[in-house]
Design a protein around this motif. Sequence first.
Motif, PDB file in Angstrom:
ATOM      1  N   UNK A  84      -8.036  58.170  33.674  1.00  0.00           N
ATOM      2  CA  UNK A  84      -9.302  58.345  32.966  1.00  0.00           C
ATOM      3  C   UNK A  84     -10.021  59.635  33.353  1.00  0.00           C
ATOM      4  N   UNK A  85      -9.784  60.166  34.548  1.00  0.00           N
ATOM      5  CA  UNK A  85     -10.439  61.412  34.942  1.00  0.00           C
ATOM      6  C   UNK A  85     -10.020  62.576  34.046  1.00  0.00           C
ATOM      7  N   UNK A  86      -8.782  62.558  33.588  1.00  0.00           N
ATOM      8  CA  UNK A  86      -8.338  63.615  32.671  1.00  0.00           C
ATOM      9  C   UNK A  86      -9.025  63.468  31.313  1.00  0.00           C
ATOM     10  N   UNK A  87      -9.249  62.239  30.910  1.00  0.00           N
ATOM     11  CA  UNK A  87      -9.988  61.995  29.666  1.00  0.00           C
ATOM     12  C   UNK A  87     -11.405  62.553  29.773  1.00  0.00           C
ATOM     13  N   UNK A  88     -12.045  62.326  30.908  1.00  0.00           N
ATOM     14  CA  UNK A  88     -13.412  62.814  31.104  1.00  0.00           C
ATOM     15  C   UNK A  88     -13.459  64.345  31.141  1.00  0.00           C
ATOM     16  N   UNK A  89     -12.410  64.949  31.660  1.00  0.00           N
ATOM     17  CA  UNK A  89     -12.400  66.404  31.829  1.00  0.00           C
ATOM     18  C   UNK A  89     -12.091  67.151  30.538  1.00  0.00           C
ATOM     19  N   UNK A  90     -11.526  66.464  29.546  1.00  0.00           N
ATOM     20  CA  UNK A  90     -11.062  67.119  28.324  1.00  0.00           C
ATOM     21  C   UNK A  90     -11.854  66.619  27.122  1.00  0.00           C
ATOM     22  N   UNK A  91     -11.512  67.135  25.959  1.00  0.00           N
ATOM     23  CA  UNK A  91     -12.144  66.661  24.729  1.00  0.00           C
ATOM     24  C   UNK A  91     -11.501  65.377  24.209  1.00  0.00           C
ATOM     25  N   UNK A  92     -10.316  65.069  24.681  1.00  0.00           N
ATOM     26  CA  UNK A  92      -9.634  63.858  24.249  1.00  0.00           C
ATOM     27  C   UNK A  92      -8.269  63.763  24.900  1.00  0.00           C
ATOM     28  N   UNK A  93      -7.659  62.589  24.791  1.00  0.00           N
ATOM     29  CA  UNK A  93      -6.349  62.342  25.388  1.00  0.00           C
ATOM     30  C   UNK A  93      -5.367  61.889  24.315  1.00  0.00           C
TER      31      UNK A  93
END
Length: 649
Positions: A286-295
Amino acid sequence: MLQMDRQAICDNKKDAPDVTTSREQSTTATNAGNDSVSGKQLCDFCATKCCTCGCPQLEAEPIRDNVQLLGFQVRSRDIDWRRYVLPLDVGVRGDAVYLDRQSDFVSNHRRSLSGTGRRELLVCHDMMGNYLADRHYQSSEKFDDYRFMHWSAVDYFCYFSHQYVTIPPSGWLNAAHRHGVPVLGTYIVEGTAGSRLLHEVLESIESVERTVAALTRLCRHFSFEGWLVNVECPVRSECMPNLYRFVEQLRVAMERQVPHGRVFWYDSVIDNGELAWQNELNERNVKFFRASHGTLINYSWTDRSLETNEASMRREQAAPHRLFLGLDVFGRGQVGRFQSGQTLARIAERGFSAGIFAPAWCYETLQQYGYNIRKADGDESLNAAFLARNERWWARLWEYLGTHPYRALPFYTNFCVGSGHGRYECGARESGTRPFFNLARQALQPSVPLGNNAEHSFDTAYAGGCALRILNYERAFRLFLTEFQLPMGLLLLGYAYKVNGSGEEQEQHTLDVVLRCCSPRRPMQDAYIFCGDYSEHILTPGLCYISPLVSALPLGLAHEQLPPEQGALGENWRVRYYLVKFDGPVQLQDIGLKCRRPQQSTASAHFGAIYVHSLQLRDWDAVHSSQKADIAVYGRQLWNHSTTTATRQ
């Protein structure tokens, strides 16, 4: 696990388009000289409209290591690509809607997408590793190569390869930008070699910042909008903080420095650095989701994964459309191929966005049926098979996709898909032209799949490389979904068509462009305007039939590529123009065709170009013709208050 076979096809030809006249386009000259990478002498292309000699500076290439990336070691480093790439046209289309009937021209019902019900589509194009004939700025002669045409359903287009840094070729940028679609490159690391490259980046905060700056520079230099970040190798645990930092800083840089910039993360490594595709959004990624515009979620998700996704999005208080559920068209992990609609239905039911990987399956797998997809100069049987197969595949998906209506006026298209047997202008083939494939020359495409209503024909064209051959002679069908505002109630319509057949067959053949207009304040009130060849205007509630102008238009009103010539143009093409005045503001919501011929007739009709524009009252007054149509939809109550089927007439 985004992985496909690779095949390089090299064929560098000519006939590049001139994009220097587009609005907002820069005319800054560039410097010619020696190619620092190959040592080849370059042409003095800065003094011409386009380069036709195949100089290496205008050929797309990936970046293979950090030395090349950080040093900006690309052949085109001295080129101002604004001269060769159209800017993203954010005004060409409106917000997506869902259609109850995608191609039948019968319904005025559109389901708007609210903020919470909005779904998006990310298309990842990987065909045999990419950088094939499409890498050239100039045309190749492989006219049957893969072309993408269904832009109205797409929110993001990613050009994918398994090279370290994938820079999208200019042809794809021009085609996507013309349709208002942002384009992403790919940052991918795989295996041992990829791990080495990634850990060089994650070595320190400074190395992360340098890499982010280098990737941002590429976007600005080549005029694309962002990145899909795909880390498919294990990451040392001590480097994980810098990986999060890399994704977040890249997102921030895109937002601040790249117009409409976006960064998407591909579901791959997890919080401890292990390469473990989760096939869902959970606490491990989920941290990558928070860092980007989407997953983009890997394509092996299940119904249980969907439930986990819903819980995760509620916990994050995030909009569901930020999560893209993967669909590999080849069928890995989900139902794909011609049953791909089943997978999209499951995604749509939960309100998530979709990420379609490898839609070129429609083209690539034709080799299993005896077609030679690597023939350098193209093959007509392959071309026809691909176009039919591609339309059939997309038609099966459309009910689960949003459609972006065209909204910018003036509107013109000649339906060119970016390839042809030769180049046409005003119905005549230009002498000496050869087959071409050049996506930069792709015109605006129909809003919905053509289905069994029409097909792209390469035997003739009005302009560009192809026209539409009509197949449906029974009912009206939709070509374009629109939101064209006519505040003064004044409309100019022009189109090019031809009918092949005997003189008697041509006389018995009818072709109408059908417009569905509505009141801007009451969209359920509409009227159908049939623009055909009538001896006089017939105005009835809900249905109006108007005749074309006979006299010439004043200079400047007609489109330069659609001259209002009297009589036949090249190859028997004809042009009709219509001038309509409503007694109040209207909105044009649909453009379709309705053709008829005797049941036993073998005559065929082609549709080659269309032009729509909103005019001023002075333009109406400047046209002296009895064929002008004055339609008092408000004063005479000509609006239809229920759903009218254009097929009844």
